[in-house]
Motif scaffolding. Structure first.
Motif, short mmCIF file in Angstrom:
data_model
loop_
_atom_site.label_atom_id
_atom_site.label_comp_id
_atom_site.label_asym_id
_atom_site.label_seq_id
_atom_site.Cartn_x
_atom_site.Cartn_y
_atom_site.Cartn_z
N LEU B 35 0.81 -1.23 0.00
CA LEU B 35 0.00 0.00 0.00
C LEU B 35 0.84 1.27 0.00
CD1 LEU B 35 -2.61 -1.03 2.76
CD2 LEU B 35 -2.86 -1.23 0.28
N LEU B 36 2.16 1.11 0.22
CA LEU B 36 3.00 2.31 0.40
C LEU B 36 3.49 2.87 -0.93
CD1 LEU B 36 5.10 1.05 3.44
CD2 LEU B 36 3.23 2.69 3.49
N HIS B 37 3.71 4.16 -0.94
CA HIS B 37 4.28 4.86 -2.11
C HIS B 37 5.57 5.53 -1.67
CE1 HIS B 37 0.28 4.64 -3.97
NE2 HIS B 37 -0.16 4.97 -2.77
N ARG B 39 8.36 8.35 -1.98
CA ARG B 39 8.55 9.71 -2.52
C ARG B 39 9.94 10.20 -2.11
NH1 ARG B 39 4.64 10.22 -6.04
NH2 ARG B 39 5.26 12.38 -6.23
N ALA B 56 -2.48 11.83 3.37
CA ALA B 56 -1.51 10.74 3.55
C ALA B 56 -0.74 10.92 4.85
CB ALA B 56 -0.53 10.72 2.38
N TYR B 58 3.13 9.90 6.58
CA TYR B 58 4.47 9.71 6.03
C TYR B 58 5.37 8.99 7.03
CZ TYR B 58 3.10 13.25 2.56
OH TYR B 58 2.47 13.93 1.55
N THR B 112 4.84 6.75 1.96
CA THR B 112 3.56 7.35 2.34
C THR B 112 2.45 6.30 2.28
OG1 THR B 112 2.85 7.94 0.12
CG2 THR B 112 4.30 9.48 1.21
N SER B 114 -1.69 6.34 2.02
CA SER B 114 -2.81 7.27 1.80
C SER B 114 -3.88 7.06 2.88
CB SER B 114 -3.42 7.06 0.42
OG SER B 114 -4.16 5.87 0.38
#
Lengths: 381, 156
Positions: B35-37, B39, B56, B58, B112, B114
């Motif tokens: 699920l994480l992004h 950045r 979101a 962090y 991150t 969401s």
């Protein structure tokens, strides 16, 4: 490089204005025109989206039970495909077996329908003198035959050929649905990776809104179909009309086509009822009254409770969009124009908010300068 | 506490040091990792502004993040968040707007999650959501004690 003057930055910058609405109408129309060129892909794509939202709860349940997402998507899609084959194969065999009598039955329904309208006109002319002067009763059968033959020659053959040509592409629907279920999240993640940092959270909101709208719309459509089937099925069964549930389901699915779908559904039920000699003329009128009642319940109760919540569109805008959809892309345009416009509206609104938000644009420009400086840090003479 | 992380080229790296995930087992960890992004921010880049709608939360994987009043990076610094720590969680838990500005104090890598996915965990994986929320609550309590210096003396 000071980012601000110490004041908190409001994130909401205005709301959808006339330009946003114009852009929504323009983009929706453009999309409809371009989609019309790829109908063979649009129809299975649309069905795949509906399947996706039907099967998604099952995939989530299996994930909750401990299965990996990929395995859950494969298991649910596989089970659905097996069930579809088990239903469709006997159904196709039944269609083939009854195809010879199907044409005779169709013309029988048409003749009975003409008879019903003829009797109705006769009664009206007997009751109202001004209608007797028009002599509709004698003119109607000739006109109806001409119109019927022309309709069959011009549209039915094309529609049948089109339907046969679309069958292979319809097989794409479960295939596409499987990939939506398995890789949908991965696709969105890849999309988000391309979004600059300054717009990242806004894009998360956009993805959330689009998904919520599409899910609400398509799940709402399914609930509405179920409610309509139950209401019409019960009503028709009480009236003693044969195959009540099947007819009700057919009419409820036809109602996916706004405005004309309900009328076609009503006409089919009336024709079938008239063809079945066991019921009287009063039952036919009662069936029409039942359709009108369910239509009113749909408009004022069921649609606001199901689909209405998803689009949050003014009724006037919805009607305008339906006209555009019908004019640009025919029946398919009528079906897809509202959810399509809903998604376009959210995207246009979000993009407009980003472009009009000077703070976000300034942050993006600042980040680009920082990246440029970082990349050039060791390149000074 | 050590966490076993499956070697997966798609999974985010550096999560083993994030206390929010410390109570998760390897299987739960894989669910969250999906699920994480990731950045990446340059030094000085704004991560979010005070007053923004929060979408979101962090987790700092490397580098440092400065939390301060809007634009007052020197005079009104509130906290500096290092690797392993989470930030932006208050607005997500409370459903409020951001109460401060976050900027990269150094070039940093963040993961991150969401708000939608965090909320979704309560529907799909309640155990994971509860473990993460408990860890976030503990972290917030610790921060509160550190910042006020009064709470430890109270019988809470």
């Amino acid at each position: 490089v000071s980012p601000g003057n110490g004041e908190a930055v409001p994130s909401d910058v205005g709301s959808a204005g006339p330009l946003t609405w114009l852009a929504t109408f323009g983009l929706t129309t453009l999309l409809l025109v371009s989609l019309q060129k790829a109908l063979w892909l649009v129809v299975p794509f649309l069905l795949a989206i509906v399947l996706y939202y039907i099967l998604l709860p099952a995939v989530r349940s299996l994930s909750r039970a401990g299965m990996s997402h990929e395995s859950a998507a494969a298991a649910v899609s596989g089970l659905f495909s097996v069930a579809a084959v088990l239903v469709l194969v006997p159904f196709s065999a039944w269609i083939v077996a009854n195809s010879s009598s199907g044409e005779a039955a169709f013309w029988n329904y048409v003749e009975n329908g003409k008879g019903l309208i003829g009797r109705l006109l006769s009664e009206l002319e007997a009751r109202f003198a001004f209608m007797a002067q028009w002599d509709l009763q004698s003119a109607f059968p000739r006109k109806a035959s001409e119109l019927g033959q022309r309709f069959v020659q011009e549209h039915v053959t094309d529609a049948l050929i089109g339907a046969v040509a679309w069958v292979p592409s319809l097989l794409l629907a479960p295939f596409l649905a499987f990939f939506f279920l398995r890789d949908g999240r991965r696709f969105v993640n890849r999309l988000l990776r391309a979004v600059p940092n300054a717009f990242f959270e806004r894009t998360l909101l956009l993805v959330d809104q689009v998904d919520t709208m599409a899910r609400s719309y398509f799940q709402g459509l399914l609930y509405l179909t179920l409610i309509d089937t139950v209401c019409l099925g019960l009503g028709l069964a009480v009236l003693g009309i044969p195959n009540a549930l099947g007819l009700a389901l057919l009419a409820a699915v036809l109602a996916w086509i706004p405005i004309v779908g309900s009328i076609i559904g009503c006409i089919i039920v009336v024709l079938v009822t008239v063809a079945d000699g066991a019921v009287g003329q009063g039952t036919v009128y009662a069936a029409i009254a039942l359709f009108l009642l369910v239509r009113l319940l749909d408009d004022f109760v069921f649609v606001p409770l199901t689909i209405g919540r998803s689009l949050q569109m003014h009724p006037l805008v919805s009607v305008l969009l339906l006209f555009i959809g019908g004019a640009v892309a025919g029946v398919l345009g009528l079906i897809i124009v509202l959810p399509l416009a809903g998604v376009v509206m959210i995207i246009v609104d979000c993009v407009a908010r980003i472009l009009l938000d000077r703070r976000l644009m300034a942050r993006h420009a600042f980040a680009r300068r920082l990246r440029s400086m970082s990349a050039n840090a060791d390149l000074k003479a | 506490m050590s966490i076993r992380i499956r070697k997966d080229s798609r999974g985010p790296q550096g999560l083993a040091h994030v206390p929010t995930f410390s109570a998760l087992d390897a299987k739960e960890h894989r669910v969250v990792a999906g699920l994480l992004h990731e950045r990446r921010y340059e030094q000085g880049e704004v991560i979010f502004d005070e007053g923004e709608e929060a979408q979101a939360l962090y987790f700092v994987i490397s580098g440092k993040v400065l939390i301060c009043r809007q634009g007052e990076t020197e005079t009104r610094r509130m906290a500096e968040i290092g690797p392993g720590r989470a930030f932006g969680e208050l607005a997500i838990l409370g459903g409020d707007r951001r109460s401060a500005q976050a900027r990269a104090a150094q070039a940093c890598v963040l993961q991150t999650l969401s708000r939608r996915d965090f909320d979704g965990l309560f529907e799909s994986h309640k155990a994971i959501a509860l473990k993460m929320t408990l860890q976030i609550a503990r972290q917030l309590a610790r921060q509160l004690r550190e910042q006020t210096g009064v709470i430890p003396e109270l019988p809470l």
